[in-house]
Motif scaffolding. Sequence first.
Motif, PDB file in Angstrom:
ATOM      1  N   ASN A 117       0.637  -1.231  -0.064  1.00 45.91           N
ATOM      2  CA  ASN A 117       0.040   0.014   0.106  1.00 45.91           C
ATOM      3  C   ASN A 117       0.925   1.189   0.031  1.00 45.91           C
ATOM      4  O   ASN A 117       1.980   1.223  -0.043  1.00 45.91           O
ATOM      5  N   TYR A 118       0.321   2.450  -0.008  1.00 47.97           N
ATOM      6  CA  TYR A 118       0.968   3.738  -0.120  1.00 47.97           C
ATOM      7  C   TYR A 118       1.843   3.831   0.987  1.00 47.97           C
ATOM      8  O   TYR A 118       3.056   4.358   0.916  1.00 47.97           O
ATOM      9  N   ILE A 271      -4.909   5.315  -4.039  1.00 47.22           N
ATOM     10  CA  ILE A 271      -4.987   4.060  -4.320  1.00 47.22           C
ATOM     11  C   ILE A 271      -4.382   3.316  -5.056  1.00 47.22           C
ATOM     12  O   ILE A 271      -4.633   2.145  -5.529  1.00 47.22           O
ATOM     13  N   GLU A 274      -2.277   0.173  -4.256  1.00 46.16           N
ATOM     14  CA  GLU A 274      -3.243  -0.789  -3.978  1.00 46.16           C
ATOM     15  C   GLU A 274      -3.827  -1.482  -5.450  1.00 46.16           C
ATOM     16  O   GLU A 274      -3.918  -2.909  -5.447  1.00 46.16           O
ATOM     17  N   PRO A 357      -8.962  -0.193   0.886  1.00 46.24           N
ATOM     18  CA  PRO A 357      -7.797   0.487   1.225  1.00 46.24           C
ATOM     19  C   PRO A 357      -7.712   0.704   3.160  1.00 46.24           C
ATOM     20  O   PRO A 357      -6.967   0.479   3.699  1.00 46.24           O
TER      21      PRO A 357
END
Length: 493
Positions: A117-118, A271, A274, A357
């Motif tokens: 993820n970020y 996102i 993701e 997320p």
Amino acid sequence: MLKSAQKGTDNLSQIENGFGNQILRINSVSTDEKIDIVADDDGHAPRTGNMWTASAHVITAVIGSGVLSLAWSMAQLGWIAGPPIIIAFALVTYYTSILLADCYRSPDSVTGKRNYNYMDAVKANLGGINIWICGAVQYTNLVGTAIGYTITASNSMMAIGRSDCFHKQGDRALCPISGNLYMAMFGAIQLVLSQIPDFSRISSLSMIAAVMSFSYSFIGLGLGIHKTFESGHSHGTAIGPSLGDVNQAQTVWQIFQALGNIAFAYTFSNILIEIQDTLKSPPAENKTMNKATLLGISTTTVFYMSVGCFGYAAFGNNAPGNLLTGFGFYNPFWLIDFANACIVVHLVGAYQVYSQPIFAFVEDWASNTWPKTKFLQKELAINSLFCGPLPISPFRLVWRSSFVIFTVIISMLLPFFNDMLGLIGAFAFWPLTVYLPVEMYIAQSKTRPWTTKWIALQLLNFVCLTVSIAAALGSIAGIIKDLDHYTPFKTTH
């Protein structure tokens, strides 16, 4: 890495393919047959996403309710500034998305360790306070987007209800209607869909949402083109509203808010990682993601320019905040009803794209914090119509339902379409779309300070920070103005 074996096997061997995928090879004694079970390099089940599924996610995330505010944004900026600003946002978003896609793996963008993820990407490339900045901004923005989508969906459902009422009772009927009911209906749908366990299982929902976004964008474009060629109305001006139309301070705030609305229309960086984590390899995930981003942003920019420009030409400086509410209820009412229904269906899927997320972050944190708690770990499998067997967790049921209820309540308290979109876009644009991707690229590529590239990237940072601050101020001023004559939970006429 896979650790399971099959009974009756003689020996096991593990190899890797060219992209690091783990292959468990089983040599059967009874049949002397080799059976290969493939998993990705991190031991997860093989990812199956491709450029088309990723493009669908991007289009679902990007072409959203923001497209409906572009005619209004054009009306604040005028013909000279409006189109170039839309194109500039598209170019900046595409460029920084390429930088961000390269950070999916670290330290090498092709064979490095995956960042799921970020925040993982920021942790691997920057660390320190940047992790907290990323987490706070990203998840606040995702929550804000879920609230914005709830407001927009209810506005579209209200438009359908009013249209039907006026069509049956005449255009002078009062037709009282409450957005709260429609927000609750939208929330009820999300209570069910939010039990889909993870991002990879909403591809079908995302595809449907992408089709819906094309549908209502085409309808808005078609109605705008038709009205543009009607005689007897203004087609806009070179510089937007004159000071005779509104006071000078209001003009400035509305210009700033228009920048926020355009920024919101292009927001999807929060996102992107993701989405990229759903892609199979080979080819390398960043190459596939770059193609998907190019396709997604190019497609949306064509729509944005068309809808924004024709919408402005149709209504001039009086363009409505939501384009589809400006065509009246009889021109033709059934087509506008259908377009609003498409918006609702699209936002049903888009809500999940932006909420998954958040769900994953909270659930991973809770699972790691309390690994032995049965309430968190227990799951029951049920069969679903569209997603196959779905595991239902008591914790997910409680937590995700609470999240949906929270977004619905906040939407009821602050149902301001343009102002909320502008504030959400302003809040997320600089830190998530520009600052963090640029800083991660500088760290990963080891770009030296005060080189030409470093100066250019920092200049981009500064300009976009200024735009975000201006957009946030304009949107806050709009919310303050709206609150002066707003009563929460009141039925409108």
